[in-house]
Design a protein around this motif. Structure first.
Motif, PDB file in Angstrom:
ATOM      1  N   GLY A 221       0.831  -1.207   0.000  1.00 26.16           N
ATOM      2  CA  GLY A 221       0.000   0.000   0.000  1.00 26.16           C
ATOM      3  C   GLY A 221       0.862   1.252   0.000  1.00 26.16           C
ATOM      4  N   HIS A 222       0.218   2.396  -0.061  1.00 26.02           N
ATOM      5  CA  HIS A 222       1.002   3.630  -0.016  1.00 26.02           C
ATOM      6  C   HIS A 222       0.229   4.733   0.691  1.00 26.02           C
ATOM      7  CE1 HIS A 222      -1.034   4.027  -4.082  1.00 26.02           C
ATOM      8  NE2 HIS A 222      -1.525   5.037  -3.395  1.00 26.02           N
ATOM      9  N   GLU A 223       0.972   5.704   1.146  1.00 24.24           N
ATOM     10  CA  GLU A 223       0.355   6.875   1.758  1.00 24.24           C
ATOM     11  C   GLU A 223       0.084   7.900   0.656  1.00 24.24           C
ATOM     12  OE1 GLU A 223      -0.584   6.898   4.748  1.00 24.24           O
ATOM     13  OE2 GLU A 223       0.596   5.307   5.693  1.00 24.24           O
ATOM     14  N   ALA A 224      -0.837   8.803   0.938  1.00 24.78           N
ATOM     15  CA  ALA A 224      -1.105   9.863  -0.038  1.00 24.78           C
ATOM     16  C   ALA A 224       0.181  10.647  -0.295  1.00 24.78           C
ATOM     17  CB  ALA A 224      -2.193  10.791   0.499  1.00 24.78           C
ATOM     18  N   GLY A 225       0.456  10.893  -1.561  1.00 19.87           N
ATOM     19  CA  GLY A 225       1.623  11.695  -1.900  1.00 19.87           C
ATOM     20  C   GLY A 225       2.944  10.930  -1.875  1.00 19.87           C
ATOM     21  N   GLY A 236      -2.541  -2.022   0.817  1.00 17.74           N
ATOM     22  CA  GLY A 236      -1.874  -3.022  -0.020  1.00 17.74           C
ATOM     23  C   GLY A 236      -2.494  -4.395   0.171  1.00 17.74           C
ATOM     24  N   ARG A 237      -2.020  -5.360  -0.614  1.00 15.36           N
ATOM     25  CA  ARG A 237      -2.588  -6.714  -0.563  1.00 15.36           C
ATOM     26  C   ARG A 237      -2.387  -7.388   0.790  1.00 15.36           C
ATOM     27  NH1 ARG A 237      -3.677  -8.482  -6.006  1.00 15.36           N
ATOM     28  NH2 ARG A 237      -3.717  -6.534  -7.157  1.00 15.36           N
ATOM     29  N   PHE A 238      -1.251  -7.092   1.424  1.00 19.45           N
ATOM     30  CA  PHE A 238      -1.026  -7.699   2.736  1.00 19.45           C
ATOM     31  C   PHE A 238      -2.082  -7.249   3.737  1.00 19.45           C
ATOM     32  CE2 PHE A 238       3.169  -9.284   1.587  1.00 19.45           C
ATOM     33  CZ  PHE A 238       3.217 -10.430   2.338  1.00 19.45           C
ATOM     34  N   GLU A 239      -2.432  -5.981   3.679  1.00 22.63           N
ATOM     35  CA  GLU A 239      -3.466  -5.492   4.592  1.00 22.63           C
ATOM     36  C   GLU A 239      -4.826  -6.091   4.270  1.00 22.63           C
ATOM     37  OE1 GLU A 239      -2.241  -1.171   4.626  1.00 22.63           O
ATOM     38  OE2 GLU A 239      -3.736  -1.143   6.234  1.00 22.63           O
ATOM     39  N   MET A 240      -5.072  -6.187   2.951  1.00 22.27           N
ATOM     40  CA  MET A 240      -6.371  -6.759   2.538  1.00 22.27           C
ATOM     41  C   MET A 240      -6.485  -8.209   2.969  1.00 22.27           C
ATOM     42  SD  MET A 240      -7.119  -5.538  -1.280  1.00 22.27           S
ATOM     43  CE  MET A 240      -6.037  -4.419  -2.061  1.00 22.27           C
ATOM     44  N   ALA A 241      -5.345  -8.900   3.050  1.00 19.10           N
ATOM     45  CA  ALA A 241      -5.365 -10.334   3.371  1.00 19.10           C
ATOM     46  C   ALA A 241      -5.418 -10.597   4.876  1.00 19.10           C
ATOM     47  CB  ALA A 241      -4.141 -11.005   2.763  1.00 19.10           C
ATOM     48  N   HIS A 242      -5.520  -9.566   5.657  1.00 19.20           N
ATOM     49  CA  HIS A 242      -5.544  -9.719   7.119  1.00 19.20           C
ATOM     50  C   HIS A 242      -6.566 -10.776   7.537  1.00 19.20           C
ATOM     51  CE1 HIS A 242      -4.900  -8.690  11.222  1.00 19.20           C
ATOM     52  NE2 HIS A 242      -6.106  -8.187  11.404  1.00 19.20           N
ATOM     53  N   LYS A 243      -6.140 -11.704   8.377  1.00 21.05           N
ATOM     54  CA  LYS A 243      -6.970 -12.831   8.852  1.00 21.05           C
ATOM     55  C   LYS A 243      -7.317 -13.817   7.731  1.00 21.05           C
ATOM     56  CE  LYS A 243      -7.885 -11.297  13.174  1.00 21.05           C
ATOM     57  NZ  LYS A 243      -6.926 -11.918  14.107  1.00 21.05           N
ATOM     58  N   GLU A 268       8.499 -10.286  10.945  1.00 23.11           N
ATOM     59  CA  GLU A 268       7.847  -9.517  12.010  1.00 23.11           C
ATOM     60  C   GLU A 268       6.344  -9.363  11.856  1.00 23.11           C
ATOM     61  OE1 GLU A 268      10.136  -5.902  12.044  1.00 23.11           O
ATOM     62  OE2 GLU A 268      11.951  -7.114  11.836  1.00 23.11           O
ATOM     63  N   ARG A 269       5.836  -9.823  10.742  1.00 18.07           N
ATOM     64  CA  ARG A 269       4.405  -9.659  10.446  1.00 18.07           C
ATOM     65  C   ARG A 269       3.997  -8.190  10.516  1.00 18.07           C
ATOM     66  NH1 ARG A 269       2.643 -14.460   8.051  1.00 18.07           N
ATOM     67  NH2 ARG A 269       4.483 -15.643   8.500  1.00 18.07           N
ATOM     68  N   GLU A 270       4.920  -7.317  10.181  1.00 15.44           N
ATOM     69  CA  GLU A 270       4.545  -5.907  10.076  1.00 15.44           C
ATOM     70  C   GLU A 270       5.372  -5.217   9.002  1.00 15.44           C
ATOM     71  OE1 GLU A 270       5.285  -4.238  14.051  1.00 15.44           O
ATOM     72  OE2 GLU A 270       7.037  -3.244  13.219  1.00 15.44           O
ATOM     73  N   PHE A 271       4.873  -4.093   8.523  1.00 19.46           N
ATOM     74  CA  PHE A 271       5.538  -3.381   7.429  1.00 19.46           C
ATOM     75  C   PHE A 271       5.042  -1.951   7.441  1.00 19.46           C
ATOM     76  CE2 PHE A 271       1.604  -5.294   6.088  1.00 19.46           C
ATOM     77  CZ  PHE A 271       0.950  -4.234   5.475  1.00 19.46           C
ATOM     78  N   GLU A 272       5.617  -1.113   6.590  1.00 21.67           N
ATOM     79  CA  GLU A 272       5.089   0.240   6.432  1.00 21.67           C
ATOM     80  C   GLU A 272       4.565   0.391   5.014  1.00 21.67           C
ATOM     81  OE1 GLU A 272       8.820   0.851   7.511  1.00 21.67           O
ATOM     82  OE2 GLU A 272       8.064   0.196   9.464  1.00 21.67           O
ATOM     83  N   ARG A 273       3.574   1.210   4.852  1.00 17.27           N
ATOM     84  CA  ARG A 273       3.102   1.512   3.503  1.00 17.27           C
ATOM     85  C   ARG A 273       4.185   2.326   2.796  1.00 17.27           C
ATOM     86  NH1 ARG A 273      -1.552   3.361   6.534  1.00 17.27           N
ATOM     87  NH2 ARG A 273      -2.945   1.608   6.816  1.00 17.27           N
ATOM     88  N   VAL A 274       4.189   2.295   1.483  1.00 16.23           N
ATOM     89  CA  VAL A 274       5.178   3.069   0.741  1.00 16.23           C
ATOM     90  C   VAL A 274       4.976   4.551   1.080  1.00 16.23           C
ATOM     91  CG1 VAL A 274       6.004   3.743  -1.562  1.00 16.23           C
ATOM     92  CG2 VAL A 274       5.297   1.375  -1.122  1.00 16.23           C
ATOM     93  N   GLY A 275       6.062   5.224   1.454  1.00 18.08           N
ATOM     94  CA  GLY A 275       5.961   6.637   1.823  1.00 18.08           C
ATOM     95  C   GLY A 275       5.453   6.853   3.232  1.00 18.08           C
TER      96      GLY A 275
END
Ligand SMILES: Nc1ncnc2c1ncn2[C@@H]1O[C@H](COP(=O)(O)OP(=O)(O)OP(=O)(O)O)[C@@H](O)[C@H]1O
Ligand SMILES: [Mg+2]
Length: 462
Positions: A221-225, A236-243, A268-275
């Motif tokens: 996924g990404h942040e605005a801007g 992003g797809r990883f967030e959409m796939a939650h659970k 770590e099962r965690e990430f940051e969105r792009v930006g």
């Protein structure tokens, strides 16, 4: 209780001589329990009495009391669907066609070929056994949807079923490898729907289809801007796939930079969105697939070894179709049933010769190629009986070449004649493709126009 090792056959014929012959054939074969009925009325009574215990009925069409077709109809009206093979005296009889339309499992013409008869009977037993097995698998995998059938009864496929059973109860990361068309995506679907994540989403990402820059924002996924065009924040797809499950297809195609980010998610099962700078936490089961040899890519330092180990916690390697040739008839039957000529058509059938060709072909595209071949053949045969001519398999296949060479040698065909016939056929075909343009055809064949003209003359193709 029914002895499952024994196959129960009901033989129905009004002529004792015929019944005796059939009983003798299957008694000699061994492993059969045989019940006899001497007319339609008796047949109906036996089928109703024996019900599920009965595996296959072999029934004469012409009988003095009720004919075979009426018995068939009566059973269907009563929703008793034991497979029935009808025996008829005429090969072109409308009766035979009618029988198939009415739902007979098969028919055989008299006088019959014993091997053909045995094969037809055996095939029905096999089908029944397979259906029972699929039903059993379905109950074993919770959430197994009827739409996703996985066909195969070979030892290699049984290994796969066991693995699926094991991984579906865990949340372990799975890497599915295997050549193109071997069923990797199908396996991913089944693992998802039989796992505890089945109530969550199954999100698929084709890593090969997205350019490097997009892949990252697709996954995370990404942040605005974050970049030009990123007007709004996007999940992003990883967030959409939650659970649920994320399926990373063609995972071998990822760039090194994305590989690094993916590694972190897996650790770590965690990430940051792009930006973005805030970590996003997710609970997802990861399944990935590739037709590349990832171990070799690791050795060549094309793929990160630490990521490889994270992805490859459990590996499932799909066999090629050649490694499980014995599954071809089952797959053919399955695809024939699935791909009807029209919605109301019964499944098309396949000639013995055509099945032999399928058994000998080398299947570079594996199950997908077989599926497409059957779909095409059903259309060419107009839903009737598929012949070798209806199968348009890649002529470059080494195995099919061997097949024809073998036949030619057996038939003691002179080499000169074969070369002559092949040359002529290729010229005709090249001309047809080129709309009779000799220039194009010559180029296709790697000949000069002059030489091609000469050959056209020799073969009198003008
Ligand atoms: N064992 C099977 N039983 C029934 N259908 C199958 C089986 N294996 C594969 N198929 C069918 O064959 C087709 C190809 O399978 P799938 O897409 O899963 O292959 P793949 O391994 O992912 O191929 P690729 O590497 O080219 O992406 C699909 O339509 C799938 O449903
Ligand atoms: Mg695939």
């Amino acid at each position: 209780m029914k002895d499952i090792a024994q196959k129960h056959l009901l033989v129905v014929d009004d002529e004792k001589e015929n019944r005796d012959l059939l009983v003798a054939i299957f008694a000699e074969e061994g492993g059969y329990k045989i019940t006899e009925a001497k007319n339609g009325t008796e047949a109906l009574a036996q089928v109703t009495r024996l019900k599920d215990e009965l595996d296959v009925v072999l029934m004469d069409v012409k009988m003095p009391d009720t004919d075979g077709i009426s018995v068939l109809k009566e059973l269907q009206d009563n929703k008793i669907n034991v497979p029935i093979i009808l025996m008829t005296a005429f090969s072109t009889s409308n009766l035979a066609i009618k029988a198939m339309q009415m739902g007979a499992a098969d028919y055989i013409t008299k006088p019959f070929d014993i091997d053909d008869l045995k094969l037809k009977v055996e095939r029905l037993f096999e089908r029944k056994r397979l259906e029972a097995e699929v039903a059993e698998l379905r109950t074993r995998f919770t959430g197994f949807e009827p739409g996703e059938k996985i066909i195969g009864n070979s030892p290699k496929m049984h290994e796969i079923y066991k693995l699926i059973g094991q991984v579906s109860s865990s949340d372990a990361t799975v890497l599915i490898t295997g050549e193109t068309g071997t069923g990797k995506e199908l396996i991913a679907d089944i693992i998802h729907s039989s796992s505890k994540y089945s109530h969550g989403p199954l999100i698929k990402v084709n890593c090969a289809a997205l350019p490097e820059t997009l892949l990252e924002s697709e996954l995370f996924g990404h942040e605005a801007g974050a970049f030009t065009g990123a007007v709004k924040q996007r999940k992003g797809r990883f967030e959409m796939a939650h659970k649920g499950t994320i399926f990373l297809d063609e995972v071998g195609e990822m760039s090194k930079a994305t590989q690094k980010k993916l590694l972190r998610v897996l650790q770590e099962r965690e990430f940051e969105r792009v930006g973005g700078s805030l970590p996003v936490k997710v609970d997802v089961r990861v399944i990935s697939a590739t037709n590349r040899n990832l171990q070799r890519e690791v050795d060549d330092e094309e793929f990160r070894s630490d990521l490889y180990f994270r992805l490859n916690v459990i590996s499932i390697h799909m066999p090629t179709l050649l490694e499980r040739k014995e599954d071809i008839p089952l797959l053919v039957e399955y695809f024939l049933d699935k791909h009807r000529y029209s919605q109301s058509s019964p499944p098309a059938r396949i000639s013995k010769e055509a099945m032999e060709v399928l058994m000998r072909y080398n299947w570079p595209g594996n199950v997908r190629e077989l599926k497409h071949a059957i779909e095409r053949a059903v259309i060419y045969s107009r839903g009737g009986v598929i012949t070798t001519q209806n199968l348009m398999l890649s002529p470059r296949s080494a195995a099919s070449t061997t097949f024809y060479v073998d036949k030619l040698v057996q038939a003691k065909t002179p080499l000169e004649q074969v070369v002559h016939d092949l040359e002529r056929a290729m010229i005709v075909e090249a001309l047809r493709h080129a709309d009779n343009d000799e220039g194009i055809a010559a180029e296709t064949l790697g000949l000069s126009v002059k030489l091609l003209k000469e050959k056209i003359g020799n073969y009198q193709l003008e």
